[in-house]
Design an enzyme around this catalytic site. Structure first.
Site, short mmCIF file in Angstrom:
data_model
loop_
_atom_site.label_atom_id
_atom_site.label_comp_id
_atom_site.label_asym_id
_atom_site.label_seq_id
_atom_site.Cartn_x
_atom_site.Cartn_y
_atom_site.Cartn_z
N GLU A 13 -6.17 -7.30 -1.25
CA GLU A 13 -6.51 -7.20 0.18
C GLU A 13 -7.81 -6.44 0.34
O GLU A 13 -8.00 -5.40 -0.29
CB GLU A 13 -5.39 -6.48 0.94
N GLU B 269 0.83 -1.21 0.00
CA GLU B 269 0.00 0.00 0.00
C GLU B 269 0.86 1.25 0.00
O GLU B 269 1.17 1.81 1.06
CB GLU B 269 -0.93 0.01 1.22
C1 IDC Z 1 -3.30 -3.97 10.17
C2 IDC Z 1 -3.49 -5.15 11.07
C3 IDC Z 1 -3.19 -4.75 12.49
C4 IDC Z 1 -1.83 -4.12 12.55
C5 IDC Z 1 -1.74 -2.96 11.58
C6 IDC Z 1 -0.37 -2.32 11.54
O1 IDC Z 1 -4.78 -5.65 10.91
O2 IDC Z 1 -3.25 -5.87 13.34
O3 IDC Z 1 -1.60 -3.64 13.85
O4 IDC Z 1 -2.03 -3.44 10.29
O5 IDC Z 1 0.53 -3.12 10.92
C7 IDC Z 1 -4.22 -2.20 5.54
C8 IDC Z 1 -2.89 -2.83 5.59
C9 IDC Z 1 -2.81 -3.86 6.66
C10 IDC Z 1 -3.60 -3.44 7.88
C11 IDC Z 1 -5.07 -3.36 7.50
C12 IDC Z 1 -6.00 -3.03 8.65
O6 IDC Z 1 -2.48 -3.37 4.34
O7 IDC Z 1 -1.46 -4.07 6.99
O8 IDC Z 1 -3.46 -4.43 8.86
N1 IDC Z 1 -5.20 -2.38 6.44
O9 IDC Z 1 -5.67 -1.79 9.22
N2 IDC Z 1 -4.65 -1.33 4.65
C13 IDC Z 1 -5.87 -0.93 4.99
C14 IDC Z 1 -6.25 -1.58 6.13
#
Ligand code: IDC
Length: 467
Positions: A388, A296
């Protein structure tokens, strides 16, 4: 019964990424030799080579290793693994049980913790060389170079997604199978491997393939937050192992270089080149591997992302020329929408490479009609892959929005856009498919272990594919 001997690496300290074969093997029996093919501060990758040194064909084998307290096997490949307490039993993966005279096979595993096996047996017989004084020690085999990859999984057969579809390629704005038919893949994304390695084992990936009837496992390797940058060899091995697990089950696998913070992928350009050179060399001969080069991008222009992509893609192509590669998009892979932009900047200035797709991500409770409209518009001119998405808010938590999720997935089905859901894990957040503390097993199939989100996704993903 034939006697098997396992040379177990009980007392050998192994430097990171080095390869060491440990105990001498008997001269005339089936043998199994344990080596450490990579190690890091919190774990190591083990390999066991099983060799039939008799003069007749054997039809199966069974290796048992006991690990000391504090060390566990988190996953394995090219073998079927089960555990009873601290003893791990490995039997053939299905295709490598029969060994002709003189033939060998090997399986591998990742251990969490640094303790080497304290005991071992083969087909129930002790395999500690010292327990059999009549066996003369022999010279250990020549140590292979550290770069020699473990045996890779052979191509799938039968009716699995990969057996049916083979090598994919981008055809216009669609993803096509080996016969040129446009298809949609549906599956799940791992959570960060640095946190949830225990969720990815033989039984849990069996459930994804057999119970969920998924097509796809996205292997999400964070680069920061305790990920790849802290231990490149260990995380590369972990990714490779999960790709082998997916391959054994005929699943497609996305290798996700999970950049997130910082958002400019160029910050990780050198790491990306190193990582993708290694994984693409390892998996070049497979037909089920898809490369996602930046999860991302955020806080970076499209021009910056395009520049990154045009430096990383050739590294992959040099090893694996026909693999599909997915490029992240601006604004957390929102096609620019979350940055107030749109997919027009991509169509006006696409990445200069062929056989690529563009990532779009959404979180159903946060991203609704204006994002859906943009996906529908962009899908007419850009090959899209939803690598994702979540059923919840963009935080990964909060309320599960099944209404918005359903509207999204209906749209993706109609446009034949492939998708992977965040996450196949037991994280304590509503986006996780498994209830907290269920990754220890033993049950992964069925809905008893699933959250609201997991139950919904399993139902969607289980419906028949149109391959
Ligand atoms: C989130 C995980 C969470 C973690 C956070 C930071 O669910 O447990 O603490 O990342 O690393 C994304 C990202 C993905 C995120 C997810 C939800 O690709 O890494 O995971 N998210 O926040 N993009 C949008 C949402």
């Amino acid at each position: 019964m034939r006697r098997w001997r396992l040379a177990a690496g009980v007392a050998v300290a192994v430097a990171a990424a080095s390869v060491a074969t440990v105990i001498a093997l008997p001269a005339s029996a089936e043998t199994a030799a344990f080596t450490v093919t990579g190690s890091w501060s919190t774990g190591y990758q083990g390999q066991v080579e099983v060799r039939n040194t008799t003069s007749s064909t054997i039809s199966t084998w069974r290796v048992q290793l006991t690990l000391p307290a504090g060390t566990t096997v988190v996953n394995s490949w090219n073998a079927t693994q089960s555990a009873s307490g601290s003893t791990y039993t490995f039997t053939p993966a299905g295709w490598n049980g029969t060994l002709a005279a003189g033939a060998s096979t090997s399986f591998g595993f990742i251990a969490n913790g640094t303790g080497r096996p304290t005991s071992c047996s083969v087909n129930g017989a002790s395999c500690d060389g010292s327990s059999n004084p009549t066996t003369p020690p022999t010279t250990p085999p020549t140590t292979p170079p550290a770069t020699t990859p473990p045996a890779t999984t052979p191509p799938p057969t039968g009716s699995t997604p990969v057996a049916q579809n083979g090598q994919l390629r981008v055809c216009g704005v669609k993803l096509c199978n080996q016969n040129g038919k446009a298809i949609q893949l549906r599956g799940m994304s791992t959570h960060g491997l640095q946190w949830f390695a225990d969720c990815y084992n033989d039984a849990s990936i069996d459930a994804l393939a057999d119970d969920w009837k998924a097509d796809l496992l996205r292997v999400s390797m964070y680069v920061q937050e305790g990920g790849y940058e802290t231990n490149p060899a260990g995380f590369t091995a972990q990714v490779n192992n999960l790709v082998e697990e997916a391959t054994q089950r005929g699943l497609y696998s996305i290798i996700d270089f999970h950049t997130l913070t910082p958002g400019d992928p160029n910050y990780n350009l050198a790491r990306a080149k190193t990582f993708f050179a290694e994984v693409s060399a390892r998996h070049a001969s497979k037909n089920n591997v898809i490369y996602e080069i930046a999860n991302e991008p955020n806080g970076v222009s499209w021009a910056g992302i395009k520049s990154y992509a045009e430096q990383v893609i050739p590294v992959i192509r040099a090893n694996d020329p026909d693999a599909v590669i997915i490029v992240g998009t601006r604004g957390w892979s929102s096609l620019g929408v979350s940055d107030g932009s749109s997919s027009s900047e991509i169509t006006a200035n696409p990445v200069n490479a062929s056989n690529i797709m563009y990532a779009f991500h959404f979180y159903a409770a946060s991203h609704k009609d204006n994002y859906r409209a943009e996906v529908q518009r962009a899908a007419a001119s850009l090959p899209l892959f939803v690598t994702e998405f979540g059923t919840v808010t963009a935080t990964g938590g909060g309320q599960v929005d099944l209404a918005s999720t359903g509207t999204w997935l209906d749209l993706l089905d109609r446009l034949q856009i492939s998708y992977a859901n965040w996450t196949y894990s037991d994280a304590g957040e509503s986006s996780a498919a498994f209830k907290p503390n269920t990754c220890g097993g033993p049950t992964y199939a069925g809905t008893g272990v699933l959250t609201e989100s997991g139950t919904y996704l399993r139902t969607r993903i289980r419906t028949a594919d149109n391959f």
